[in-house]
Write an enzyme that holds these catalytic residues in place. Structure first.
Site, PDB file in Angstrom:
ATOM      1  N   ILE B  27       0.802  -1.224   0.000  1.00 44.47           N
ATOM      2  CA  ILE B  27       0.000   0.000   0.000  1.00 44.47           C
ATOM      3  C   ILE B  27       0.835   1.273   0.000  1.00 44.47           C
ATOM      4  O   ILE B  27       0.307   2.378   0.060  1.00 44.47           O
ATOM      5  CB  ILE B  27      -1.009   0.036   1.179  1.00 44.47           C
ATOM      6  CG1 ILE B  27      -0.295  -0.202   2.507  1.00 44.47           C
ATOM      7  CG2 ILE B  27      -2.116  -0.986   0.983  1.00 44.47           C
ATOM      8  CD1 ILE B  27      -1.209  -0.006   3.706  1.00 44.47           C
ATOM      9  N   GLY B  28       2.126   1.134  -0.069  1.00 47.93           N
ATOM     10  CA  GLY B  28       2.960   2.333  -0.154  1.00 47.93           C
ATOM     11  C   GLY B  28       4.410   1.953  -0.405  1.00 47.93           C
ATOM     12  O   GLY B  28       4.846   0.875  -0.016  1.00 47.93           O
ATOM     13  N   GLY B  30       8.572   3.606  -0.615  1.00 50.34           N
ATOM     14  CA  GLY B  30       9.486   4.718  -0.407  1.00 50.34           C
ATOM     15  C   GLY B  30      10.868   4.313  -0.859  1.00 50.34           C
ATOM     16  O   GLY B  30      11.060   3.221  -1.386  1.00 50.34           O
ATOM     17  N   VAL B  31      11.818   5.195  -0.663  1.00 54.02           N
ATOM     18  CA  VAL B  31      13.173   4.922  -1.103  1.00 54.02           C
ATOM     19  C   VAL B  31      13.712   3.671  -0.419  1.00 54.02           C
ATOM     20  O   VAL B  31      14.269   2.789  -1.045  1.00 54.02           O
ATOM     21  CB  VAL B  31      14.079   6.125  -0.802  1.00 54.02           C
ATOM     22  CG1 VAL B  31      15.538   5.699  -0.753  1.00 54.02           C
ATOM     23  CG2 VAL B  31      13.883   7.189  -1.851  1.00 54.02           C
ATOM     24  N   SER B  32      13.513   3.581   0.870  1.00 52.44           N
ATOM     25  CA  SER B  32      14.061   2.417   1.561  1.00 52.44           C
ATOM     26  C   SER B  32      13.005   1.727   2.404  1.00 52.44           C
ATOM     27  O   SER B  32      13.322   1.001   3.319  1.00 52.44           O
ATOM     28  CB  SER B  32      15.235   2.831   2.432  1.00 52.44           C
ATOM     29  OG  SER B  32      14.818   3.842   3.315  1.00 52.44           O
ATOM     30  N   ALA B  33      11.767   1.995   2.127  1.00 50.21           N
ATOM     31  CA  ALA B  33      10.716   1.356   2.910  1.00 50.21           C
ATOM     32  C   ALA B  33       9.531   0.998   2.029  1.00 50.21           C
ATOM     33  O   ALA B  33       9.255   1.651   1.025  1.00 50.21           O
ATOM     34  CB  ALA B  33      10.256   2.278   4.034  1.00 50.21           C
ATOM     35  N   ASP B 145       7.192  16.685   9.321  1.00 52.27           N
ATOM     36  CA  ASP B 145       6.688  16.299   8.005  1.00 52.27           C
ATOM     37  C   ASP B 145       5.168  16.283   7.979  1.00 52.27           C
ATOM     38  O   ASP B 145       4.553  15.302   7.583  1.00 52.27           O
ATOM     39  CB  ASP B 145       7.253  14.926   7.634  1.00 52.27           C
ATOM     40  CG  ASP B 145       7.268  14.718   6.133  1.00 52.27           C
ATOM     41  OD1 ASP B 145       6.970  15.679   5.402  1.00 52.27           O
ATOM     42  OD2 ASP B 145       7.541  13.599   5.684  1.00 52.27           O
TER      43      ASP B 145
END
Lengths: 340, 543
Positions: B27-28, B30-33, B145
């Protein structure tokens, strides 16, 4: 908060005393009427928060040196710290956090240019046993852990912990399945082994055998990636510290240690490889390499040289390149010993 | 007792091994996740979200990650997404969290409210977010953030602020490591900025809260605009400027040419007033989270049921939306030609990524509730700056003459901004000449700190770092004055080299990104081909 200050302006000493009274109350058996108890516990939470805002200041005011001094003096005059520590599990989460910050701050407060917290802890060193055993308790671990790290800022306290039987437990705490607790234990372990140089050097010399046996087998050869990565980094920090040079010389003379580091060099993880290199270079740079170290290096010469040929850090690092060049020179120059 | 206790104490212990979970869907990313929807088998297959962070790939300072995770696990508030547990799975860290079935506000807007949410819904979302923010700030933590992508909603309309501190942290240190010398110096910098106040001297905590808490308030204001317009503020930009083009692409303003001012919906006076107060250039004038909660805009706020009825009904599932956004993303990559600077979404939440916080200069038009970037120098938009940039860039000293000409700022304003962004190393052609190499300074003071290890090392290091920075400040200020007086830029050899270095790095980055975009496009095309037919590309998800 504001209203509280205005209605009853309590002196820091009064705040400490009232806190102490309520802590004594809270520590006693809890068969008082529930509602009354709840009220008192909530008052206790407020008091601890007030202690925090005296020590740290708040959005309206900077902390006052005089007030902090009075507070600290009163706090350590009697057994408030012990009460607070034993009472901590009975407090709610926010109050636990406030209490932790209060305890942290108190370790650094000077009264007549003395850290009176250190004197207190010396006389009550068994409190460290309570704090360390916090790692066995999921709910308390992070609070007690944070307090513990503040307490070992005092050299005598750190020495006590290093020399206690607790030290062995850390090898297990670091690998607890709960990541946040394991991470906290690792931070404390690192602090113990790096903060007070002379104490650490003494500890490592005296306890060399069991300590590094455990360190190698439980940490460097752990199945847990994070444990290995932290352990090899910390090992580098320890051995590269000049105050530990005797220990370092001893460490890099052991073929078992070399074998373990060479295995770490072969890991698929770049981060571990790099950290392992920083330890491995000490073996290679040692000008008095024992024969068995030399023979291992010679036997693996071509493999090692091939490994280093395209061994790079993510970003440019001159020091790393220089170290690597030296290691490569050392290894390339090694010749098999002539049989006698 | 404190109202949080009920939530905190009887914490259900989730299993700490990966076998206990079954991953259902992505469901998502990221660069490292990666974030997964999963079920926890021993708990009646209760749904959870699992964020899996690659600790090896993100060459992050592991210690900072550890610290951040610890901090996170001590937070407890109904409006903050708290992890159930976290544990290591080989070289990945799994953070198990409650599954927020409606996903992020950004994803909700993206799929159902392209022109923004109705105002009563905005009020609910913002109020809940403020509750979380007020709690965080009270504890001395920064969120760093705040944005619609980090505000999550579950099926009952409960709003939770997701603390993606870990990923943000990894991300920042990842980018900063590119220029800093040794690992020790980069970790020092991180420690300085992300350290938890527990260990800091009171006065440090103070300067910490002094202006950086207000950075969160700024982001909160931008988030309000994002919810109101369906996208973060960036219209009325002269599309001719390549600089601006880059920004607009980053923000995915496919319609930036259209003038949206006429069709901009009417907002209430109190809403505009509330947003305007958050977007004050002077951090000290922005209200605190507590104060904002008392703003008239949040009076008579509707409840979560209203949110469920108005917003959540008929919404596609999170995983479905994620897949659609993936496809949209590859499409948009196809449409952007020279757009080398676009990062892949590093935020896990739901897809596209917005970095409104990177832009420091804005001109807020209260009447139409719109915000134009006054002059975001490329520094801030091209390359993700490290954290200090935001703090440093916060108090913008604006030449009054620039205020009016926001769309076409003169070069002098640029220089002024350059001076503000002292700690940014990712410089560029424009601001590059004024760039300052902070890492060297840090390293130096770090070394001094080491040799003085027997003194109060932390204190000394901090002091020296402060000195270094102030030296650089002064040097730059002098350079700037010379520039203004002589009309020529005083460029030292060092600066030139730095500049050149930066430029080359950036080129390399761009090339790399182009390559990866091409690859993605190819993947997308082959996907298209394999699908064969035209219809309902989105429904035919993976195998």
């Amino acid at each position: 908060m504001k209203g509280l200050f205005k209605s009853k302006p309590r002196t820091p000493v009064e705040v400490v005393r009232q806190t102490r009274d309520l802590l004594i109350y809270a520590n006693r058996s809890s068969d008082t009427r529930e509602s009354k108890r709840e009220e008192k516990m909530s008052e206790l939470s407020k008091l601890i928060r007030e202690l925090k805002s005296i020590l740290y200041g708040n959005s309206e005011a900077e902390p006052q040196a005089e007030a902090c001094c009075q507070l600290t003096q009163e706090f350590f005059k009697e057994n408030t710290l012990r009460l607070l520590i034993t009472c901590l599990p009975k407090l709610n989460l926010e109050t636990r956090k406030d209490a932790t910050q209060v305890v942290a701050n108190l370790q650094r407060q000077q009264v007549h240019s003395r850290l009176i917290a250190s004197d207190y802890l010396e006389a009550n060193i068994d409190l460290m046993d309570v704090l360390i055993s916090g790692y066995d308790n999921t709910d308390m671990a992070l609070h007690y852990g944070a307090m513990l790290r503040e307490c070992i800022r005092h050299q005598t306290v750190a020495r006590y912990v290093l020399e206690s039987a607790h030290m062995k437990k850390f090898f297990d705490y670091i690998q607890l399945p709960n990541f946040d607790i394991a991470a906290d234990a690792a931070a404390t372990f690192k602090e113990l082994l790096t903060r007070h140089k002379s104490t650490v050097a003494e500890f490592l010399s005296k306890n060399y055998d069991w300590f590094f046996a455990e360190y190698n087998s439980k940490l460097l050869e752990s199945t847990n990636y994070i444990t290995r990565r932290q352990a090899v980094k910390l090992l580098g920090d320890i051995l590269l510290d000049r105050s530990n040079s005797v220990v370092m010389t001893r460490y890099v003379s052991s073929r078992d240690n070399l074998r373990i580091l060479m295995n770490l060099l072969r890991e698929s993880s770049k981060s571990i490889q790099i950290e392992a290199f920083h330890v491995f270079k000490l073996f290679a740079a040692n000008q008095n390499k024992p024969p068995d170290i030399v023979s291992i290096l010679v036997a693996n010469k071509s493999k090692l040289l091939r490994l280093f040929a395209d061994f790079k850090t993510e970003k440019e690092d001159e020091q790393f390149e220089a170290d690597k060049a030296q290691v490569v020179r050392e290894i390339a120059a090694l010749e098999p010993r002539d049989r006698p | 007792m404190a109202q949080h206790e009920g939530e905190a104490s009887p914490r259900v212990q989730y299993p700490l091994n990966s076998e206990a979970y079954r991953i259902l869907d992505e469901i998502g990313v990221g660069v490292s996740a990666i974030v997964y929807k999963a079920e926890c088998l021993p708990m009646n297959s209760a749904l959870v979200a699992i964020k899996s962070i690659d600790l090896d790939q993100s060459r992050a300072d592991l210690d900072s990650v550890l610290r951040e995770v610890k901090t996170m696990s001590l937070l407890s508030h109904p409006n903050i997404l708290r992890a159930h547990c976290s544990f290591a799975v080989d070289h990945r860290l799994w953070v198990v969290m409650p599954f927020m079935s409606a996903g992020s506000l950004q994803s909700i807007i993206g799929s159902s409210f392209p022109d923004g949410l109705p105002e009563p819904c905005i009020a609910i979302v913002l109020k809940e977010t403020l509750n979380a923010l007020s709690y965080l700030h009270d504890q001395g933590h920064l969120h760093r953030d705040i944005k619609a992508g980090n505000i999550l909603v579950d099926s009952t309309g409960t709003v939770k602020l997701a603390d993606f501190g870990v990923s943000a942290l990894i991300y920042e240190s990842n980018t900063s490591s590119g220029t800093s010398g040794s690992s020790s110096s980069s970790s020092l910098m991180l420690t300085e900025v992300t350290g938890t106040p527990y260990w800091m001297a009171p006065e440090v905590i103070h300067s910490h809260t002094g202006y950086s808490l207000k950075a969160d308030i700024w982001s909160f204001g931008i988030t309000a605009l994002e919810l109101a317009h369906g996208r973060p503020p960036l219209s009325h930009l002269p599309p001719s400027k390549s600089l601006v083009m880059k920004i607009t692409k980053r923000f995915r303003f496919s319609d930036y040419e259209q003038s949206r001012s006429e069709q901009s919906p009417k907002f209430s006076k109190s809403f505009k007033d509330m947003v305007a107060s958050c977007l004050d250039q002077d951090p000290s004038k922005r209200p605190s989270a507590d104060k904002l909660l008392k703003h008239p805009f949040f009076k008579n706020c509707k409840n979560s049921e209203f949110l469920v009825n108005k917003v959540l009904s008929g919404l596609a599932s999170v995983e479905q939306r994620f897949k659609e956004s993936k496809i949209r993303r590859s499409l948009s990559i196809k449409n952007t030609d020279d757009d080398g600077d676009e990062e892949e979404n590093e935020e896990s939440s739901m897809g596209e990524i917005i970095k409104q916080r990177r832009i420091s200069g804005w001109n807020f038009k209260e009447d139409v509730l719109e915000l134009d970037p006054v002059f975001p120098s490329e520094t801030e938009t091209l390359s993700p700056p490290r954290r200090q940039v935001r703090f440093a860039a916060e108090p913008i000293i604006r030449d009054p003459s620039n205020e009016s000409s926001s769309d076409n700022p003169g070069s002098s304003s640029q220089s002024v901004e350059g001076v503000q962004e002292l700690h940014d190393e990712h410089t560029n052609e424009h601001a590059g000449s004024l760039a300052v190499a902070v890492p060297e300074g840090t390293q130096l003071s770090a070394q001094i700190g080491v040799s003085l290890a027997h003194l109060d090392r932390d204190g000394v290091v901090r002091m020296l770092r402060g000195l270094t920075r102030s030296l650089y400040d002064q040097r730059r200020a002098v350079g700037l004055m010379l520039t203004i007086l002589t009309g020529q830029e005083e460029v030292s050899r060092e600066d030139q080299l730095l500049q050149e270095n930066e430029r080359l790095k950036m080129e390399l980055e761009q090339e790399k990104k182009k390559t990866s975009e091409m690859e993605m496009e190819m993947e997308f095309l082959s996907l298209q081909i394999s699908r064969g037919s035209t219809s309902a590309a989105s429904r035919q998800s993976g195998e």
